[in-house]
Design a protein around this motif. Structure first.
Motif, PDB file in Angstrom:
ATOM      1  N   ASP A  83      -9.262 -12.541  -1.247  1.00  0.00           N
ATOM      2  CA  ASP A  83      -8.155 -12.975  -1.684  1.00  0.00           C
ATOM      3  C   ASP A  83      -7.843 -12.317  -3.073  1.00  0.00           C
ATOM      4  OD1 ASP A  83      -7.757 -14.561   0.445  1.00  0.00           O
ATOM      5  OD2 ASP A  83      -8.793 -16.273  -0.676  1.00  0.00           O
ATOM      6  N   ALA A  84      -9.049 -11.547  -3.697  1.00  0.00           N
ATOM      7  CA  ALA A  84      -8.760 -11.167  -5.012  1.00  0.00           C
ATOM      8  C   ALA A  84      -7.511 -10.015  -5.106  1.00  0.00           C
ATOM      9  CB  ALA A  84      -9.960 -10.434  -5.495  1.00  0.00           C
ATOM     10  N   VAL A  85      -7.315  -9.605  -3.875  1.00  0.00           N
ATOM     11  CA  VAL A  85      -6.132  -8.263  -3.874  1.00  0.00           C
ATOM     12  C   VAL A  85      -4.787  -9.014  -4.253  1.00  0.00           C
ATOM     13  CG1 VAL A  85      -5.591  -8.866  -1.437  1.00  0.00           C
ATOM     14  CG2 VAL A  85      -5.389  -6.276  -2.534  1.00  0.00           C
ATOM     15  N   GLN A  86      -4.698 -10.381  -4.200  1.00  0.00           N
ATOM     16  CA  GLN A  86      -3.625 -11.024  -4.397  1.00  0.00           C
ATOM     17  C   GLN A  86      -3.504 -11.107  -6.007  1.00  0.00           C
ATOM     18  OE1 GLN A  86      -1.619 -11.607  -2.155  1.00  0.00           O
ATOM     19  NE2 GLN A  86      -3.124 -11.121  -0.618  1.00  0.00           N
ATOM     20  N   THR A  87      -4.427 -11.046  -6.627  1.00  0.00           N
ATOM     21  CA  THR A  87      -4.375 -10.990  -8.299  1.00  0.00           C
ATOM     22  C   THR A  87      -4.800  -9.894  -8.994  1.00  0.00           C
ATOM     23  OG1 THR A  87      -6.264 -12.285  -8.275  1.00  0.00           O
ATOM     24  CG2 THR A  87      -4.310 -13.546  -8.226  1.00  0.00           C
ATOM     25  N   PRO A  88      -4.149  -8.889  -8.816  1.00  0.00           N
ATOM     26  CA  PRO A  88      -4.719  -7.435  -9.407  1.00  0.00           C
ATOM     27  C   PRO A  88      -4.903  -7.616 -10.945  1.00  0.00           C
ATOM     28  CG  PRO A  88      -3.013  -7.155  -7.701  1.00  0.00           C
ATOM     29  CD  PRO A  88      -2.881  -8.558  -8.164  1.00  0.00           C
ATOM     30  N   PRO A  89      -5.723  -6.899 -11.598  1.00  0.00           N
ATOM     31  CA  PRO A  89      -6.112  -6.998 -12.783  1.00  0.00           C
ATOM     32  C   PRO A  89      -5.406  -5.725 -13.694  1.00  0.00           C
ATOM     33  CG  PRO A  89      -8.004  -5.732 -11.712  1.00  0.00           C
ATOM     34  CD  PRO A  89      -6.998  -6.535 -10.658  1.00  0.00           C
ATOM     35  N   GLY A 153       1.489  -1.300 -11.529  1.00  0.00           N
ATOM     36  CA  GLY A 153       1.786  -2.656 -11.299  1.00  0.00           C
ATOM     37  C   GLY A 153       2.689  -2.919  -9.717  1.00  0.00           C
ATOM     38  N   LYS A 154       2.886  -1.891  -9.249  1.00  0.00           N
ATOM     39  CA  LYS A 154       3.698  -2.007  -7.678  1.00  0.00           C
ATOM     40  C   LYS A 154       2.712  -1.489  -6.473  1.00  0.00           C
ATOM     41  CE  LYS A 154       7.586  -3.120  -9.751  1.00  0.00           C
ATOM     42  NZ  LYS A 154       8.256  -4.682  -9.779  1.00  0.00           N
ATOM     43  N   LYS A 155       2.749  -2.221  -5.439  1.00  0.00           N
ATOM     44  CA  LYS A 155       1.962  -1.862  -4.543  1.00  0.00           C
ATOM     45  C   LYS A 155       2.637  -0.557  -3.773  1.00  0.00           C
ATOM     46  CE  LYS A 155       0.131  -3.434   0.096  1.00  0.00           C
ATOM     47  NZ  LYS A 155       0.063  -4.784   0.916  1.00  0.00           N
ATOM     48  N   ALA A 156       1.790   0.452  -3.901  1.00  0.00           N
ATOM     49  CA  ALA A 156       2.058   1.649  -3.208  1.00  0.00           C
ATOM     50  C   ALA A 156       1.854   1.861  -1.660  1.00  0.00           C
ATOM     51  CB  ALA A 156       1.458   2.845  -4.057  1.00  0.00           C
ATOM     52  N   GLY A 157       0.732   1.164  -1.109  1.00  0.00           N
ATOM     53  CA  GLY A 157       0.382   1.545   0.242  1.00  0.00           C
ATOM     54  C   GLY A 157      -0.958   0.664   0.357  1.00  0.00           C
ATOM     55  N   PHE A 158      -1.467   0.784   1.773  1.00  0.00           N
ATOM     56  CA  PHE A 158      -2.473   0.090   2.434  1.00  0.00           C
ATOM     57  C   PHE A 158      -2.966   1.296   3.487  1.00  0.00           C
ATOM     58  CE2 PHE A 158      -4.604  -2.199   5.947  1.00  0.00           C
ATOM     59  CZ  PHE A 158      -5.596  -2.647   5.246  1.00  0.00           C
ATOM     60  N   HIS A 159      -4.354   1.396   3.586  1.00  0.00           N
ATOM     61  CA  HIS A 159      -5.185   2.132   4.714  1.00  0.00           C
ATOM     62  C   HIS A 159      -6.148   1.526   5.186  1.00  0.00           C
ATOM     63  CE1 HIS A 159      -7.315   5.587   6.125  1.00  0.00           C
ATOM     64  NE2 HIS A 159      -6.297   5.998   6.935  1.00  0.00           N
ATOM     65  N   ARG A 160      -6.462   1.850   6.509  1.00  0.00           N
ATOM     66  CA  ARG A 160      -7.566   1.198   6.949  1.00  0.00           C
ATOM     67  C   ARG A 160      -8.417   2.465   7.809  1.00  0.00           C
ATOM     68  NH1 ARG A 160      -5.726  -2.925   9.767  1.00  0.00           N
ATOM     69  NH2 ARG A 160      -6.570  -4.399   8.390  1.00  0.00           N
ATOM     70  N   GLY A 161      -9.503   2.559   7.585  1.00  0.00           N
ATOM     71  CA  GLY A 161     -10.470   3.463   8.278  1.00  0.00           C
ATOM     72  C   GLY A 161     -11.110   4.362   7.052  1.00  0.00           C
ATOM     73  N   GLY A 162     -12.487   4.319   7.023  1.00  0.00           N
ATOM     74  CA  GLY A 162     -13.251   4.773   6.011  1.00  0.00           C
ATOM     75  C   GLY A 162     -13.678   6.262   5.947  1.00  0.00           C
ATOM     76  N   TYR A 163     -13.078   7.092   6.928  1.00  0.00           N
ATOM     77  CA  TYR A 163     -13.321   8.576   6.958  1.00  0.00           C
ATOM     78  C   TYR A 163     -12.252   9.573   7.030  1.00  0.00           C
ATOM     79  CZ  TYR A 163     -17.723   6.650   9.039  1.00  0.00           C
ATOM     80  OH  TYR A 163     -19.097   6.268   8.971  1.00  0.00           O
ATOM     81  N   PHE A 164     -10.990   9.166   6.788  1.00  0.00           N
ATOM     82  CA  PHE A 164      -9.665   9.766   7.068  1.00  0.00           C
ATOM     83  C   PHE A 164      -8.793   9.798   5.924  1.00  0.00           C
ATOM     84  CE2 PHE A 164     -11.040   7.621  11.020  1.00  0.00           C
ATOM     85  CZ  PHE A 164     -11.783   8.710  11.582  1.00  0.00           C
TER      86      PHE A 164
END
Length: 642
Positions: A83-89, A153-164
């Motif tokens: 949930d911490a991703v919802q309140t970025p520092p 302060g703006k979300k630029a993107g999301f990625h899943r996968g630890g090797y790519f």
């Protein structure tokens, strides 16, 4: 009594899984300046890393002049949960310093914590006003495992996968000529709880053949400036007949533009050809020198799309299979190639997944090449693209594994104490398949890669139906130019190009004998020894991973030889057995375990710190050459396609 004990043990395991996370959170504010933490073992390159690691251009097959390396000392703090991703520092000073790229669990990171499931990374950067009117692309070469990226302060993107690799267009978020804030939230469950993700040999509880995990930003982070319509990816394949197959992918994926491809060597243009973007096209080069381990010839390639001009390279070679004297063999440029290499884990005591330097990474490959190996099996891990470039340049074939799902683990029912393997559900299996696509798409243009491996020893492999059947078809569809080892080791259901045996210490390669877990040799496929050897030799503490739990598992090694002389003697006998199987049966290659020691394993050609070579070099060179000679003696007949 047994039932009660089983329930108690389950509760203890659950408690121990949660406690280390709490410890890390309570320490998150300790320390403000970066320094290397003392790892359990160092290498000759540990002190050479400094605070500007991996300065090399990281994408050798698509190079541009305008780029900016963001590697270096970043700020870091642990987070408590997802949930911490919802309140970025935003705009805050994070409590600790971390080296990027690195694994948070490594000494080089400056953190060296465990159970780093949730993390914040922060950095600032400036972009030159010279990049005005161009798109600004932010590239992450690998983040383990999920990354959420914020810019100013703006979300630029999301990625899943630890090797790519993943790339983000951050043009709209960037202020030219000013400080820009880059904030990255990373979630890496590894094998915590019910997580079933591609992790290879990583585990939160290292033991013998399973190692300390790697969390965080562990490969290069960098910026580049590109035109509005620009090249995003090159698919290049050049075969032994001089035919070049090209697809130039662009940011205008649904549009078609003219692209110009030039093959050149030492300033001399060999061929220029134009074709459409986002569609495959072909052309031919007359009588090219072919790429092989004996002659790793590479040609420079320039591709131009409007104002976007990129540099690349390729090698002309063809990888197929065919019958030689009635035996199915792997063929390189139409001839039987006996592929012999090591199981290459790619772990480092100071950097874990991240080699301390490019020089260190290539040192391992040069040692293998100098001994006469012509191949390396990259074992359930993916490296930086510079690794595959080095294999291209040195002349080392690569058998590339897909990182396995949760390996060889089971869960216990607390009620009846029954045990069942931890396998992917439908959603997790689909994610594995998606990331397998990422592996093929990103790396299929490197000439040295000869074979894709889908499953290793049944780890994460569903056996009540056979997903490798469809996955093999998918890999062949994405890349029809290479062989596929669908199942290296156990649970072979007759799919793919290899009949692959694992056995320690003695080989059973293409033979009429086999052991438990392996399968009988299938004469319709390539007989291959996917793993063997593994004989160990303990060493003094200065060359060991100085962790008592790891040291306590050393005797789990398949065989321990008390002296280096006896280790070389046993290795000589085993290599001789393999050569005999090449002469007598249908053995087409093998993988010796392994390049180096790793943590509690002491069966490497070198110790984990790379300071001690066990090999009697003259003996090993002769034994390896004997394998090639035996294969050559079986290759005098006409080759045919099966």
């Amino acid at each position: 009594m047994y039932l009660a004990r089983c329930v108690l043990l389950s509760l203890l395991v659950a408690t121990s899984a949660a406690s280390p996370q709490h410890d890390i959170i309570s320490r998150q504010n300790g320390g403000t300046g970066y320094s290397v933490k003392q790892p359990p073992l160092t290498t000759p390159w540990t002190d050479k890393v400094g605070t500007e690691p991996w300065p090399e251009y990281p994408r050798p097959q698509l190079q541009r002049p305008k780029w900016q390396n963001l590697n270096g000392v970043w700020s870091y703090q642990n987070a408590s949960n997802l949930d911490a991703v919802q309140t970025p520092p935003f705009g805050q000073q994070l409590g600790r310093k971390v080296l990027v790229p690195s694994c948070l669990e490594s000494g080089l990171s400056g953190i060296q914590d465990s159970f780093t499931l949730y993390s914040w990374f922060s950095n600032t950067f400036k972009v030159s006003s010279d990049w005005k009117n161009q798109k600004i692309i932010l590239n992450f070469d690998a983040v383990d495992y999920e990354a959420t990226v914020f810019v100013n302060g703006k979300k630029a993107g999301f990625h899943r996968g630890g090797y790519f690799r993943f790339s983000l267009d951050i043009t709209q978020h960037v202020k030219l000529g000013q400080e820009n804030e880059l904030l990255v939230f990373v979630h890496d469950p590894t094998d915590y709880g019910d997580a079933v993700i591609p992790i290879g040999k990583q585990t939160l509880r290292p033991s013998h053949i399973f190692y300390t995990p790697c969390s965080g930003i562990w490969q290069t982070v960098w910026l580049e400036a590109v035109p509005q319509n620009h090249i995003t990816k090159l698919d290049l394949d050049a075969n032994m007949d001089g035919r070049v197959n090209v697809t130039v992918h662009t940011s205008a994926a649904n549009a078609t533009s003219n692209v110009m491809v030039t093959i050149h060597e030492d300033g001399k243009v060999l061929k220029t050809h134009s074709g459409p973007s986002n569609r495959p096209f072909q052309f031919s080069v007359e009588s090219p020198d072919l790429w092989s381990p004996d002659s790793p010839k590479l040609y420079n390639v320039t591709v131009q799309l409007g104002n976007d001009k990129v540099q690349s390279y390729t090698g002309f070679r063809t990888i197929t299979k065919g019958k030689v004297d009635g035996v199915v063999r792997p063929l390189l440029n139409g001839e039987f190639v006996f592929m012999f290499g090591t199981l290459d884990q790619g772990y480092w005591p100071d950097g874990l997944h991240t080699p301390p330097t490019k020089e260190a990474m290539i040192y391992d490959l040069k040692v293998l090449k100098s001994l006469g190996f012509n191949m390396v099996r990259k074992h359930i891990k993916v490296e930086t693209e510079l690794f595959y470039q080095a294999c291209d340049e040195l002349g080392l074939l690569v058998i590339q594994d897909m990182p396995s799902l949760r390996p060889s683990q089971s869960k216990t029912n607390p009620v009846d104490c029954s045990s069942s393997p931890i396998l992917p559900n439908a959603e997790q299996q689909n994610e594995f398949s998606r990331q397998l696509d990422l592996l093929i798409d990103q790396f299929k243009s490197f000439p040295s890669i000869a074979t894709w491996v889908i499953y290793n020893e049944g780890w994460g492999q569903i056996t009540d139906y056979f997903p490798e059947i469809e996955l093999t078809k998918r890999v062949k569809q994405l890349d029809p130019t290479r062989l596929v080892d669908s199942v290296t080791g156990w649970y072979d259901h007759g799919v793919g190009d290899f009949s692959d045996n694992h056995h320690y210490a003695n080989p059973q390669c293409g033979t009429p004998f086999y052991s438990i877990n392996s399968s009988p040799y299938d004469e319709t496929r390539i007989g291959f020894q996917g793993e063997f050897g593994g004989v160990g030799n303990n060493v003094s503490i200065e060359h060991l991973w100085n962790n008592q739990a790891a040291i306590d598992t050393i005797n789990q090694t398949y065989e321990i030889d008390e002296t280096i002389e006896s280790w070389n003697y046993r290795s000589h006998l085993l290599l001789g057995e393999l050569a005999d199987q090449v002469k007598r049966f249908a053995c087409s290659g093998g993988v010796w375990t392994q390049t180096t020691d790793v943590e509690g394993e002491v069966n490497g050609l070198m110790t984990y710190d790379r300071r001690l070579k066990r090999v009697d070099e003259d003996q090993w060179k002769k034994d390896i050459q004997a394998l090639y000679d035996a294969a050559a003696a079986r290759s005098n007949a006409t080759t045919s396609t099966p």
